[in-house]
Design an enzyme around this catalytic site. Structure first.
Site, PDB file in Angstrom:
ATOM      1  N   ARG A   1      11.771   5.059  13.537  1.00  0.00           N
ATOM      2  CA  ARG A   1      10.562   5.878  13.374  1.00  0.00           C
ATOM      3  C   ARG A   1       9.573   5.624  14.523  1.00  0.00           C
ATOM      4  O   ARG A   1       9.982   5.235  15.606  1.00  0.00           O
ATOM      5  CB  ARG A   1       9.966   5.586  11.995  1.00  0.00           C
ATOM      6  CG  ARG A   1      10.957   5.931  10.871  1.00  0.00           C
ATOM      7  CD  ARG A   1      10.392   5.663   9.494  1.00  0.00           C
ATOM      8  NE  ARG A   1       9.203   6.488   9.260  1.00  0.00           N
ATOM      9  CZ  ARG A   1       8.339   6.261   8.270  1.00  0.00           C
ATOM     10  NH1 ARG A   1       8.540   5.245   7.431  1.00  0.00           N
ATOM     11  NH2 ARG A   1       7.302   7.054   8.109  1.00  0.00           N
TER      12      ARG A   1
ATOM     13  N   HIS B   1      12.709  -2.165   3.094  1.00  0.00           N
ATOM     14  CA  HIS B   1      12.062  -0.877   3.386  1.00  0.00           C
ATOM     15  C   HIS B   1      12.994   0.231   2.940  1.00  0.00           C
ATOM     16  O   HIS B   1      14.225   0.127   3.111  1.00  0.00           O
ATOM     17  CB  HIS B   1      11.778  -0.724   4.885  1.00  0.00           C
ATOM     18  CG  HIS B   1      10.877  -1.790   5.395  1.00  0.00           C
ATOM     19  ND1 HIS B   1       9.526  -1.798   5.143  1.00  0.00           N
ATOM     20  CD2 HIS B   1      11.141  -2.915   6.102  1.00  0.00           C
ATOM     21  CE1 HIS B   1       8.993  -2.881   5.686  1.00  0.00           C
ATOM     22  NE2 HIS B   1       9.958  -3.575   6.269  1.00  0.00           N
TER      23      HIS B   1
ATOM     24  N   TYR C   1      11.002   9.080   2.110  1.00  0.00           N
ATOM     25  CA  TYR C   1      11.096   7.988   1.134  1.00  0.00           C
ATOM     26  C   TYR C   1      11.930   8.342  -0.096  1.00  0.00           C
ATOM     27  O   TYR C   1      12.167   7.474  -0.937  1.00  0.00           O
ATOM     28  CB  TYR C   1       9.689   7.546   0.714  1.00  0.00           C
ATOM     29  CG  TYR C   1       8.885   7.003   1.881  1.00  0.00           C
ATOM     30  CD1 TYR C   1       9.292   5.856   2.549  1.00  0.00           C
ATOM     31  CD2 TYR C   1       7.741   7.661   2.341  1.00  0.00           C
ATOM     32  CE1 TYR C   1       8.585   5.360   3.630  1.00  0.00           C
ATOM     33  CE2 TYR C   1       7.015   7.176   3.415  1.00  0.00           C
ATOM     34  CZ  TYR C   1       7.440   6.032   4.062  1.00  0.00           C
ATOM     35  OH  TYR C   1       6.740   5.540   5.138  1.00  0.00           O
TER      36      TYR C   1
ATOM     37  N   ARG D   1       5.260  11.064  -2.268  1.00  0.00           N
ATOM     38  CA  ARG D   1       4.844  10.770  -0.886  1.00  0.00           C
ATOM     39  C   ARG D   1       6.007  11.020   0.081  1.00  0.00           C
ATOM     40  O   ARG D   1       7.040  10.341   0.012  1.00  0.00           O
ATOM     41  CB  ARG D   1       4.440   9.296  -0.826  1.00  0.00           C
ATOM     42  CG  ARG D   1       4.144   8.791   0.559  1.00  0.00           C
ATOM     43  CD  ARG D   1       4.066   7.271   0.567  1.00  0.00           C
ATOM     44  NE  ARG D   1       3.746   6.804   1.892  1.00  0.00           N
ATOM     45  CZ  ARG D   1       3.971   5.575   2.321  1.00  0.00           C
ATOM     46  NH1 ARG D   1       4.500   4.676   1.512  1.00  0.00           N
ATOM     47  NH2 ARG D   1       3.664   5.236   3.545  1.00  0.00           N
TER      48      ARG D   1
ATOM     49  N   ALA E   1       2.780  -0.498   5.002  1.00  0.00           N
ATOM     50  CA  ALA E   1       2.221  -0.549   6.364  1.00  0.00           C
ATOM     51  C   ALA E   1       1.727  -1.942   6.737  1.00  0.00           C
ATOM     52  O   ALA E   1       1.610  -2.264   7.936  1.00  0.00           O
ATOM     53  CB  ALA E   1       1.095   0.470   6.495  1.00  0.00           C
TER      54      ALA E   1
ATOM     55  N   GLU F   1      12.776  -9.058   2.891  1.00  0.00           N
ATOM     56  CA  GLU F   1      11.976  -7.896   3.309  1.00  0.00           C
ATOM     57  C   GLU F   1      12.785  -6.629   3.045  1.00  0.00           C
ATOM     58  O   GLU F   1      13.961  -6.567   3.415  1.00  0.00           O
ATOM     59  CB  GLU F   1      11.671  -8.025   4.810  1.00  0.00           C
ATOM     60  CG  GLU F   1      10.939  -6.830   5.397  1.00  0.00           C
ATOM     61  CD  GLU F   1      10.763  -6.944   6.923  1.00  0.00           C
ATOM     62  OE1 GLU F   1      11.409  -7.812   7.548  1.00  0.00           O
ATOM     63  OE2 GLU F   1       9.988  -6.142   7.463  1.00  0.00           O
TER      64      GLU F   1
ATOM     65  N   PRO G   1       0.788  -1.228   0.000  1.00  0.00           N
ATOM     66  CA  PRO G   1       0.000   0.000   0.000  1.00  0.00           C
ATOM     67  C   PRO G   1       0.823   1.283   0.000  1.00  0.00           C
ATOM     68  O   PRO G   1       1.830   1.393   0.717  1.00  0.00           O
ATOM     69  CB  PRO G   1      -0.799  -0.086   1.306  1.00  0.00           C
ATOM     70  CG  PRO G   1      -0.870  -1.523   1.614  1.00  0.00           C
ATOM     71  CD  PRO G   1       0.379  -2.149   1.065  1.00  0.00           C
ATOM     72  N   ASN G   2       0.358   2.215  -0.805  1.00  0.00           N
ATOM     73  CA  ASN G   2       0.873   3.594  -0.892  1.00  0.00           C
ATOM     74  C   ASN G   2       2.215   3.710  -1.613  1.00  0.00           C
ATOM     75  O   ASN G   2       2.678   4.830  -1.858  1.00  0.00           O
ATOM     76  CB  ASN G   2       0.975   4.240   0.504  1.00  0.00           C
ATOM     77  CG  ASN G   2      -0.377   4.281   1.198  1.00  0.00           C
ATOM     78  OD1 ASN G   2      -1.343   4.776   0.609  1.00  0.00           O
ATOM     79  ND2 ASN G   2      -0.475   3.767   2.392  1.00  0.00           N
TER      80      ASN G   2
ATOM     81  N   ASN H   1       8.391  -5.282  -0.215  1.00  0.00           N
ATOM     82  CA  ASN H   1       8.150  -4.107   0.620  1.00  0.00           C
ATOM     83  C   ASN H   1       6.649  -4.057   0.841  1.00  0.00           C
ATOM     84  O   ASN H   1       5.902  -3.616  -0.045  1.00  0.00           O
ATOM     85  CB  ASN H   1       8.650  -2.822  -0.044  1.00  0.00           C
ATOM     86  CG  ASN H   1       8.486  -1.627   0.898  1.00  0.00           C
ATOM     87  OD1 ASN H   1       7.834  -1.728   1.948  1.00  0.00           O
ATOM     88  ND2 ASN H   1       9.066  -0.499   0.527  1.00  0.00           N
TER      89      ASN H   1
HETATM   90  C1  DQA Z   1       7.943   1.381   4.383  1.00  0.00           C
HETATM   91  C2  DQA Z   1       7.910   1.594   5.902  1.00  0.00           C
HETATM   92  C3  DQA Z   1       6.503   1.365   6.440  1.00  0.00           C
HETATM   93  O1  DQA Z   1       6.467   1.598   7.838  1.00  0.00           O
HETATM   94  C4  DQA Z   1       5.526   2.306   5.774  1.00  0.00           C
HETATM   95  O2  DQA Z   1       4.213   2.051   6.223  1.00  0.00           O
HETATM   96  C5  DQA Z   1       5.605   2.278   4.290  1.00  0.00           C
HETATM   97  C6  DQA Z   1       6.925   2.236   3.667  1.00  0.00           C
HETATM   98  C7  DQA Z   1       9.334   1.753   3.805  1.00  0.00           C
HETATM   99  O3  DQA Z   1       9.621   1.329   2.671  1.00  0.00           O
HETATM  100  O4  DQA Z   1      10.099   2.484   4.442  1.00  0.00           O
HETATM  101  O5  DQA Z   1       4.607   2.372   3.598  1.00  0.00           O
HETATM  102  O6  DQA Z   1       7.713   0.010   4.108  1.00  0.00           O
END
Ligand code: DQA
Length: 147
Positions: A110, A103, A25, A20, A80, A101, A12-13, A77
């Site tokens: 954070r 990020h 990011y 964003r 959330a 995994e 998501p996102n 990735n």
């Molecule tokens: C994320 C870190 C997550 O906490 C966050 O919700 C994201 C992006 C990252 O790539 O830093 O959407 O996965």
């Protein structure tokens, strides 16, 4: 068998990367990350297939697909969903494919609600905090995995 294929799954996102919260990011979009990874994959003798969805079930289905196709690895990735999804935890456990995994940010640095990952315990390993380079490091790791 898709022994040279690495699925790069984004939750998501992450379709909004580039606009964003760029201070967290970075300015790279998912498209620029895909181009970078495609070049890197070619140099490593691998192929990538980068996908994004805002829906948990799509990510579960794609993990199953990676399992049934016996992909080399999945780079995930989960956005959330990393912090909430037992379905992703179970899907990773259910497939015979290593999941890395990633990020962009370092969730441990954070908010407290980002400190727990449902994925880390079932992932082969985790790479975080290097912006778009987290994906590049994960692809290098995928290339070096013992099959
Ligand atoms: C994320 C870190 C997550 O906490 C966050 O919700 C994201 C992006 C990252 O790539 O830093 O959407 O996965």
């Amino acid at each position: 068998m898709s022994a040279n294929l690495v699925l790069v799954l984004n939750g998501p996102n992450l379709n909004l990367l580039g606009s964003r919260e760029p201070e967290i990011y970075g300015h790279d979009t998912l498209d620029t990350i895909a181009v970078m990874l495609e070049d890197q994959a070619t140099a490593l003798g691998l192929e990538i297939d980068l996908r994004q969805s805002n829906h948990e079930g799509h990510l579960v289905d794609w993990l199953h697909e990676a399992g049934s196709r016996r992909c080399r690895a999945v780079i995930l990735n989960a956005g959330a969903l990393t912090h909430t999804s037992i379905a992703l935890h179970d899907a990773i456990k259910a497939i015979p494919v290593p999941v890395i995994e990633v990020h962009l940010s370092n969730p441990q640095a954070r908010e407290p609600f980002r400190h727990h990952s449902t994925i880390s315990a079932v992932a082969r390993g985790s790479i975080c905090g290097f912006g778009a380079q987290s994906y590049a490091l994960a692809l290098d790791a995928a290339a070096r995995l013992r099959q």
